[in-house]
Design a protein around this motif. Structure first.
Motif, PDB file in Angstrom:
ATOM      1  N   GLN A 161      30.198   2.739   1.949  1.00 40.86           N
ATOM      2  CA  GLN A 161      30.729   1.405   1.663  1.00 40.86           C
ATOM      3  C   GLN A 161      29.649   0.343   1.883  1.00 40.86           C
ATOM      4  O   GLN A 161      29.504  -0.574   1.078  1.00 40.86           O
ATOM      5  CB  GLN A 161      31.952   1.121   2.549  1.00 40.86           C
ATOM      6  CG  GLN A 161      32.613  -0.208   2.260  1.00 40.86           C
ATOM      7  CD  GLN A 161      33.128  -0.280   0.841  1.00 40.86           C
ATOM      8  OE1 GLN A 161      33.704   0.662   0.328  1.00 40.86           O
ATOM      9  NE2 GLN A 161      32.910  -1.418   0.184  1.00 40.86           N
ATOM     10  N   GLU A 162      28.869   0.482   2.954  1.00 40.42           N
ATOM     11  CA  GLU A 162      27.781  -0.465   3.213  1.00 40.42           C
ATOM     12  C   GLU A 162      26.740  -0.419   2.095  1.00 40.42           C
ATOM     13  O   GLU A 162      26.247  -1.457   1.658  1.00 40.42           O
ATOM     14  CB  GLU A 162      27.117  -0.164   4.562  1.00 40.42           C
ATOM     15  CG  GLU A 162      27.971  -0.507   5.756  1.00 40.42           C
ATOM     16  CD  GLU A 162      27.307  -0.098   7.062  1.00 40.42           C
ATOM     17  OE1 GLU A 162      26.094   0.197   7.070  1.00 40.42           O
ATOM     18  OE2 GLU A 162      28.022  -0.066   8.076  1.00 40.42           O
ATOM     19  N   ARG A 169      25.414  -6.823  -3.756  1.00 39.20           N
ATOM     20  CA  ARG A 169      24.703  -8.036  -3.364  1.00 39.20           C
ATOM     21  C   ARG A 169      23.358  -8.132  -4.091  1.00 39.20           C
ATOM     22  O   ARG A 169      22.963  -9.192  -4.551  1.00 39.20           O
ATOM     23  CB  ARG A 169      24.483  -8.028  -1.840  1.00 39.20           C
ATOM     24  CG  ARG A 169      24.383  -9.412  -1.284  1.00 39.20           C
ATOM     25  CD  ARG A 169      24.278  -9.441   0.229  1.00 39.20           C
ATOM     26  NE  ARG A 169      25.228  -8.557   0.875  1.00 39.20           N
ATOM     27  CZ  ARG A 169      24.983  -7.930   2.027  1.00 39.20           C
ATOM     28  NH1 ARG A 169      23.827  -8.076   2.639  1.00 39.20           N
ATOM     29  NH2 ARG A 169      25.896  -7.161   2.584  1.00 39.20           N
ATOM     30  N   ASP A 172      28.121  -2.185  -0.910  1.00 39.29           N
ATOM     31  CA  ASP A 172      28.068  -3.637  -0.713  1.00 39.29           C
ATOM     32  C   ASP A 172      26.649  -4.155  -0.912  1.00 39.29           C
ATOM     33  O   ASP A 172      26.440  -5.207  -1.530  1.00 39.29           O
ATOM     34  CB  ASP A 172      28.572  -4.013   0.684  1.00 39.29           C
ATOM     35  CG  ASP A 172      30.064  -3.746   0.859  1.00 39.29           C
ATOM     36  OD1 ASP A 172      30.764  -3.579  -0.171  1.00 39.29           O
ATOM     37  OD2 ASP A 172      30.514  -3.700   2.018  1.00 39.29           O
ATOM     38  N   LEU A 173      25.660  -3.435  -0.415  1.00 35.78           N
ATOM     39  CA  LEU A 173      24.268  -3.851  -0.592  1.00 35.78           C
ATOM     40  C   LEU A 173      23.871  -3.819  -2.060  1.00 35.78           C
ATOM     41  O   LEU A 173      23.165  -4.719  -2.540  1.00 35.78           O
ATOM     42  CB  LEU A 173      23.339  -2.948   0.220  1.00 35.78           C
ATOM     43  CG  LEU A 173      23.343  -3.160   1.729  1.00 35.78           C
ATOM     44  CD1 LEU A 173      22.500  -2.086   2.415  1.00 35.78           C
ATOM     45  CD2 LEU A 173      22.815  -4.541   2.077  1.00 35.78           C
ATOM     46  N   ARG A 224      31.915   4.915   5.874  1.00 37.90           N
ATOM     47  CA  ARG A 224      31.443   3.570   6.188  1.00 37.90           C
ATOM     48  C   ARG A 224      30.039   3.311   5.638  1.00 37.90           C
ATOM     49  O   ARG A 224      29.758   2.239   5.109  1.00 37.90           O
ATOM     50  CB  ARG A 224      31.448   3.342   7.712  1.00 37.90           C
ATOM     51  CG  ARG A 224      32.813   2.876   8.204  1.00 37.90           C
ATOM     52  CD  ARG A 224      32.752   2.449   9.648  1.00 37.90           C
ATOM     53  NE  ARG A 224      33.148   3.618  10.448  1.00 37.90           N
ATOM     54  CZ  ARG A 224      32.515   4.074  11.506  1.00 37.90           C
ATOM     55  NH1 ARG A 224      31.439   3.483  11.957  1.00 37.90           N
ATOM     56  NH2 ARG A 224      32.950   5.131  12.145  1.00 37.90           N
ATOM     57  N   MET A 225      29.158   4.293   5.762  1.00 38.72           N
ATOM     58  CA  MET A 225      27.800   4.129   5.249  1.00 38.72           C
ATOM     59  C   MET A 225      27.796   3.989   3.728  1.00 38.72           C
ATOM     60  O   MET A 225      27.044   3.175   3.177  1.00 38.72           O
ATOM     61  CB  MET A 225      26.924   5.306   5.688  1.00 38.72           C
ATOM     62  CG  MET A 225      26.626   5.301   7.170  1.00 38.72           C
ATOM     63  SD  MET A 225      25.638   6.701   7.662  1.00 38.72           S
ATOM     64  CE  MET A 225      24.049   6.220   7.049  1.00 38.72           C
TER      65      MET A 225
END
Length: 134
Positions: free
Chosen positions: A100-101, A108, A104-105, A97-98
């Protein structure tokens, strides 16, 4: 006859020395009957009988927890192993999960850097000095 007597004396001395060393190095919590210091005195002053008593009475056996412990046949029967597997799986999920975050960052941040809607005259700290803002 003399050889036999010498052999017995040597065996008695070896047994006494072994008894003293065994008693001195033995775990204090497993000694039975008398305190360890008293057992050493008995072994020294009553050579053969003291050593025999040490091995028969004073030298305790393994603790009951080590003896009564069940032997696991397979890893999937071991509750400690199964718990460790669950913790490892949860940790792997958190790491996934980390990651993936973070991805995503990064996406962005890249989208903001190349955004065509941003004013081209808008400068950041990395721009060339000497050019004044209007």
């Amino acid at each position: 006859m003399t050889r036999l007597l010498v052999g017995l004396v040597v065996a008695a001395v070896v047994f006494m020395i072994y008894s003293i060393i065994d008693c001195a190095l033995f775990d204090r919590r497993r000694v039975r009957g008398l305190p360890k210091a008293v057992w050493l005195i008995v072994i020294i002053f009553v050579p053969l009988v003291g050593g025999a008593l040490w091995f028969l009475v004073g030298r305790g056996r393994r603790t009951s927890s080590a003896r009564g412990r069940s032997h696991t046949v397979a890893p999937d029967d071991d509750p400690e192993f199964l718990g460790r597997l669950k913790r490892d799986a949860a940790q792997e999920e958190r790491i996934r999960r980390m990651e993936q975050e973070l991805a995503d960052l990064d996406e962005r941040a890249e989208a903001e850097d190349v955004d065509p809607d941003v004013d081209p005259d808008h400068r950041t700290d990395g721009d060339k000095p000497g050019r004044a803002d209007a």
